[in-house]
Design an enzyme around this catalytic site. Structure first.
Site, short mmCIF file in Angstrom:
data_model
loop_
_atom_site.label_atom_id
_atom_site.label_comp_id
_atom_site.label_asym_id
_atom_site.label_seq_id
_atom_site.Cartn_x
_atom_site.Cartn_y
_atom_site.Cartn_z
CG ASP A 143 -12.99 -9.43 2.41
OD1 ASP A 143 -12.99 -8.45 1.61
OD2 ASP A 143 -12.45 -9.36 3.52
CD GLU A 146 -2.74 -1.38 2.41
OE1 GLU A 146 -2.66 -0.51 3.30
OE2 GLU A 146 -3.48 -2.37 2.49
CG ASN A 183 -1.05 -6.95 -1.15
OD1 ASN A 183 -1.71 -7.58 -1.97
ND2 ASN A 183 -1.47 -6.75 0.08
CG HIS A 237 -10.23 -6.12 1.16
ND1 HIS A 237 -10.49 -7.23 1.93
CD2 HIS A 237 -8.90 -5.87 1.28
CE1 HIS A 237 -9.37 -7.64 2.50
NE2 HIS A 237 -8.39 -6.83 2.12
CD GLU A 281 -4.77 -7.97 1.96
OE1 GLU A 281 -5.64 -7.35 2.62
OE2 GLU A 281 -3.58 -7.63 1.93
#
Length: 360
Positions: free
Chosen positions: A274, A166, A207, A243, A272
């Site tokens: 979801d 990030e 990432n 996400h 990651e």
């Protein structure tokens, strides 16, 4: 790590979306078994690429049902917290290896790939690192020692590292992390070089979140790493956190993201994943219609991922196993149901939808 900016965007679009739409690193190869017609078969057996999950260490060690699902359904693992700087390197001259070593040994014994997360980040830093005193050379030496000590310790045990997490803002500018403030944008280049010196065989990923819908940020990321690649400083892949929400982003946005990254010949880690169903933090009912939208969104991601070249498919990692331990509830203090298993470890309809999407 996460897509707080997307919460703001979502509030503006929600009304439009009410309808469905040497030492070798471990390599995991799913067995060639078609499990689509077997409801009790392992999830990862259905996939041509590794299927991972983030591991909550406390749940893994204290909750047998959690540990059973982990062992049965996933062949790639990312530590949710215990391999971040605050946990691994709590004091300048102290490294805390025990928990991460335990997870690494578990992965070795189970032939599960271990993905390292993360070496550099602006969050979850130990206080000594945040308030480190020294000139640019001292900061450089500290960062080098931090990276190389950890990478060497896990050499041959970790398949890949998120070397930097990030580093970009939503407008495409560099995030003013402690690393950027002290070392400038060259900290990313140096981090890559230091990690490769410590383990030439380990894969390195950048990432980040919101890449799946924020074209400006995505372009900045690809431009920066393209510039480094031209200098001979290369990463192996991009982690797209994914996400997302049950009605956003659109299938077109997701496909464009993956295709743009693949065009630049980077491996892609859906790192990651979801799918939140309550981005506005209101009282909700987890109805069949909401679950259908959620299933469609998971299918959209997996279908788009399966369209990129196989050699660029590093794998898909879900950010958790069960709704019971989702980071969303603890971080945003809201009701949500983003994962494949419910609070009682029962498969949701979502599980079978994901499984059949993997089988296509």
């Amino acid at each position: 790590m996460k897509n707080i900016t997307l919460l703001i965007l979502f509030s503006g679009i929600i009304g439009l979306c009410g309808c469905p739409s040497n030492e070798e690193n471990p390599i995991v190869t799913p067995p060639p078994i078609d499990s689509c017609n077997n409801a009790n078969e392992n999830l990862y057996y259905a996939s041509r690429f590794p299927i991972g999950t983030a591991v909550n260490y406390d749940a893994w060690k204290s909750d047998p049902e959690y540990a059973q699902l982990l062992s049965k359904h996933f062949n790639s693992v990312t530590a949710e917290n215990i391999m971040k700087p605050a946990y691994l390197h709590p004091d300048e001259n102290i490294y805390r290896w025990e928990l991460a070593d335990e997870l690494a040994e578990y992965c070795k014994n189970k032939s599960i790939r271990l993905h390292g997360h993360t070496l550099l980040w602006h969050n979850q830093l130990p206080s000594w690192m945040q308030f480190f005193q020294g000139d640019e050379a001292a900061w450089d030496a500290m960062m080098k020692n931090h990276i190389q000590t950890i990478v060497r310790h896990f050499k041959g045990k970790v398949a890949a590292w998120d070397i930097v997490n990030e580093a970009f803002e939503e407008d495409g500018s560099f995030r003013r992390s402690v690393w950027y403030v002290q070392l400038g944008e060259s900290y990313i280049e140096k981090a890559i070089r230091y990690a490769k010196e410590a383990d030439p065989n380990v894969l390195l990923f950048y990432n980040d979140y919101n890449l799946e819908f924020n074209a400006l940020k995505r372009s900045a990321v690809l431009a920066h790493f393209g510039k480094l690649r031209a200098k001979g400083i290369t990463i192996d892949g991009i982690g797209v956190q994914m996400h997302i929400f049950h009605v956003y982003p659109s299938p077109l946005m997701i496909r464009e993201c993956l295709n743009e990254i693949a065009k630049e010949n980077y491996k892609i880690h859906i790192s990651e994943m979801d799918v939140s169903v309550n981005p506005l933090s209101v009282d909700i009912e987890y109805t069949d219609s909401v679950q259908t939208l959620q299933m469609q969104q998971y299918e959209t991601v997996l279908n788009a991922y399966e369209q990129i070249p196989a050699e660029l498919q590093y794998g898909c990692t879900f950010w958790g196993i069960t709704d019971k331990y989702t980071w969303i509830r603890s971080s945003f203090l809201r009701e949500d149901y983003p994962l494949l298993f419910d609070d009682n470890y029962k498969k949701k309809k979502l599980f079978n939808a994901v499984k059949f999407a993997l089988c296509k």
